[in-house]
Write an enzyme that holds these catalytic residues in place. Structure first.
Site, PDB file in Angstrom:
ATOM      1  CG  HIS A   1       0.829   3.220  12.338  1.00  0.00           C
ATOM      2  ND1 HIS A   1      -0.455   2.800  12.513  1.00  0.00           N
ATOM      3  CD2 HIS A   1       1.238   2.643  11.187  1.00  0.00           C
ATOM      4  CE1 HIS A   1      -0.801   1.996  11.507  1.00  0.00           C
ATOM      5  NE2 HIS A   1       0.225   1.881  10.699  1.00  0.00           N
TER       6      HIS A   1
ATOM      7  CD  GLU B   1      -3.016  -1.549   5.465  1.00  0.00           C
ATOM      8  OE1 GLU B   1      -3.010  -2.595   6.103  1.00  0.00           O
ATOM      9  OE2 GLU B   1      -2.562  -0.481   5.943  1.00  0.00           O
TER      10      GLU B   1
ATOM     11  CG  HIS C   1      -0.436   0.019   2.543  1.00  0.00           C
ATOM     12  ND1 HIS C   1      -0.198   1.196   3.234  1.00  0.00           N
ATOM     13  CD2 HIS C   1      -0.075  -0.968   3.395  1.00  0.00           C
ATOM     14  CE1 HIS C   1       0.270   0.920   4.443  1.00  0.00           C
ATOM     15  NE2 HIS C   1       0.370  -0.390   4.559  1.00  0.00           N
TER      16      HIS C   1
ATOM     17  CG  ASP D   1      -2.628   4.161   2.853  1.00  0.00           C
ATOM     18  OD1 ASP D   1      -2.253   3.067   2.382  1.00  0.00           O
ATOM     19  OD2 ASP D   1      -3.401   4.245   3.821  1.00  0.00           O
TER      20      ASP D   1
ATOM     21  CG  ASP E   1       2.829   0.536   7.715  1.00  0.00           C
ATOM     22  OD1 ASP E   1       2.435  -0.022   6.676  1.00  0.00           O
ATOM     23  OD2 ASP E   1       2.123   0.676   8.721  1.00  0.00           O
TER      24      ASP E   1
ATOM     25  CG  ASP F   1       1.875  -3.622   5.216  1.00  0.00           C
ATOM     26  OD1 ASP F   1       2.809  -2.867   5.559  1.00  0.00           O
ATOM     27  OD2 ASP F   1       0.675  -3.372   5.431  1.00  0.00           O
TER      28      ASP F   1
HETATM   29 ZN   LIG Z   1       1.051  -1.329   6.376  1.00  0.00          ZN
END
Ligand SMILES: [Zn+2]
Length: 404
Positions: free
Chosen positions: A373, A167, A70, A72, A133, A190
């Site tokens: 994150h 995602e 992904h 994003d 990520d 991922d």
């Molecule tokens: Zn991810």
């Protein structure tokens, strides 16, 4: 390091698709880089998905394999003006991020760093997440394309590349065109530490409970009013404190978890998420939840409730158990690259869990992305390279196992 500098943060509040237009900045670039590498059909569609094909270079009947990641980044932490830093030949020290020296990436908080001594580590600069990520996954797939294009001695079937938006806001597969993708199965890129191979996720339901009280004017309510807020509170208080909740469970244990409560004296609505690895047990959790509610309400025959269950997603293992070769080849490809596969159940869902039930069985492979994150996110260059090695080996094994 180039891809992480392009801001692709998704937005859970947005009702458009993709949730943020800027995700297309990276997706469009990836499509044109794939075309430059010789993948003639590479394109970005109206939704921001990138599709591309590496044609087969063997006459054997090899299944079409999709590699997916992904573009994003998570809404939890800024993705604007990411300044990636390469820390060469990491020696176990604390990494102090220069734009905010209170952000220290240390082996105490991130013991995995001690396994990566000697590696080159990429971090952000302290003000943003890194976006490994899942741009580590994107980079791994782009590198794979380059390697296959440069080395025709690697025999493989058709490979389908898929880059998805959104995602991180749970909508990543909403507009995937499965017809166009036309792959037999896939692997998402991922996963985190080297060797990670995830093929088991939660099964998930949502429950919405509405409790009807009895309303009356408060000035003349004696003997009449039954306050729905108080019933809802009594019900929540009756739930166990030492089991059956996310804050007191781990590993393979399931739970029920209230996520939202709203209402008034007349009626109150509580939303729950229900999670377990064993899909059949979701029903048991729901029955127990309803029994607890009934016990509370049994003293108030004038009151009523509704109890609505909605399916959310299912453990991808139910699908993958029917296709054991997908996991078997992933494990043997890792071992051939000198890596011990690590398979832990994921206490959540992935794009792969939804794709698996849309007809594309899809476990998750490592890329090296860590501390997701957060401003302390990091990735080892050598982990990404190993991930590419595993994909090459995986393609070889599927080709070797196929018949003429
Ligand atoms: Zn991810």
């Amino acid at each position: 390091m180039r891809y992480v500098q392009i801001d692709t943060q998704s937005d859970p509040e947005s009702s458009t698709f993709p949730s943020t237009e800027k995700q297309k900045d990276l997706s469009g670039l990836l499509a044109s880089e794939l075309r430059e590498m010789g993948l003639a059909d590479a394109h970005m569609d109206e939704w921001g998905y990138v599709y591309a094909t590496i044609p087969a270079n063997t006459n054997k009947k090899v299944p079409v394999i999709c590699f997916c990641s992904h573009v994003d980044t998570a809404p939890d932490c800024s993705g604007t003006h990411v300044k990636p830093i390469l820390h060469q030949n990491y020696q176990g020290q604390n990494i102090i991020l220069p734009d905010d020296p209170t952000q220290v990436i240390s082996p105490v908080n991130h013991p995995y760093l001690l396994e990566r001594i000697g590696d080159d580590i990429i971090t952000a600069s302290g003000l943003t997440l890194l976006g490994a990520d899942d741009k580590a996954g994107v980079a791994v797939i782009m590198e794979l394309v380059q390697r296959l294009q440069k080395d025709p001695s690697i025999l493989h079937g058709a490979v389908r590349i898929l880059f998805t938006p959104d995602e991180e806001v749970g909508r990543g597969v909403e507009h995937v065109d499965m017809q166009k993708l036309a792959a037999d199965f896939g692997y998402t890129l991922d996963g985190s530490e080297r060797g990670s191979l995830e093929f088991e996720t939660f099964s998930a339901d949502g429950v919405e409970i509405t409790i009807q009280g009895v309303i009356a004017h408060p000035g003349s309510a004696k003997g009449k009013m039954i306050n729905a807020i108080k019933l809802a509170s009594a019900f929540l208080d009756a739930l166990p404190k030492d089991e059956w909740a996310p804050e007191v469970t781990e590993g393979r244990e399931g739970f029920v978890h209230p996520t939202d409560i709203r209402g008034g004296a007349e009626s109150a609505t509580i939303k729950f998420i229900i999670r377990d690895f064993d899909t059949a047990r979701l029903k048991e959790h729901e029955a127990r939840l309803e029994a607890t509610l009934k016990t509370i309400l049994s003293a108030y025959p004038q009151c009523s409730y509704s109890f609505i269950v909605r399916e959310q997603y299912r453990n991808m293992r139910e699908v993958l158990d029917q296709h054991p070769d997908i996991i078997r080849h992933a494990k043997s490809a890792m071992k051939a690259c000198g890596i011990d596969p690590i398979s832990l159940p994921v206490r959540g869902g992935t794009d792969g869990s939804r794709l698996s039930f849309m007809g594309l069985p899809c476990p998750n492979l490592f890329t090296g992305e860590m501390a997701l994150h957060s401003k302390q996110e990091f990735v080892s260059v050598q982990d990404m390279e190993k991930s590419v090695d595993v994909l090459v080996q995986l393609l070889k094994e599927w080709e070797q196992a196929a018949v003429e």
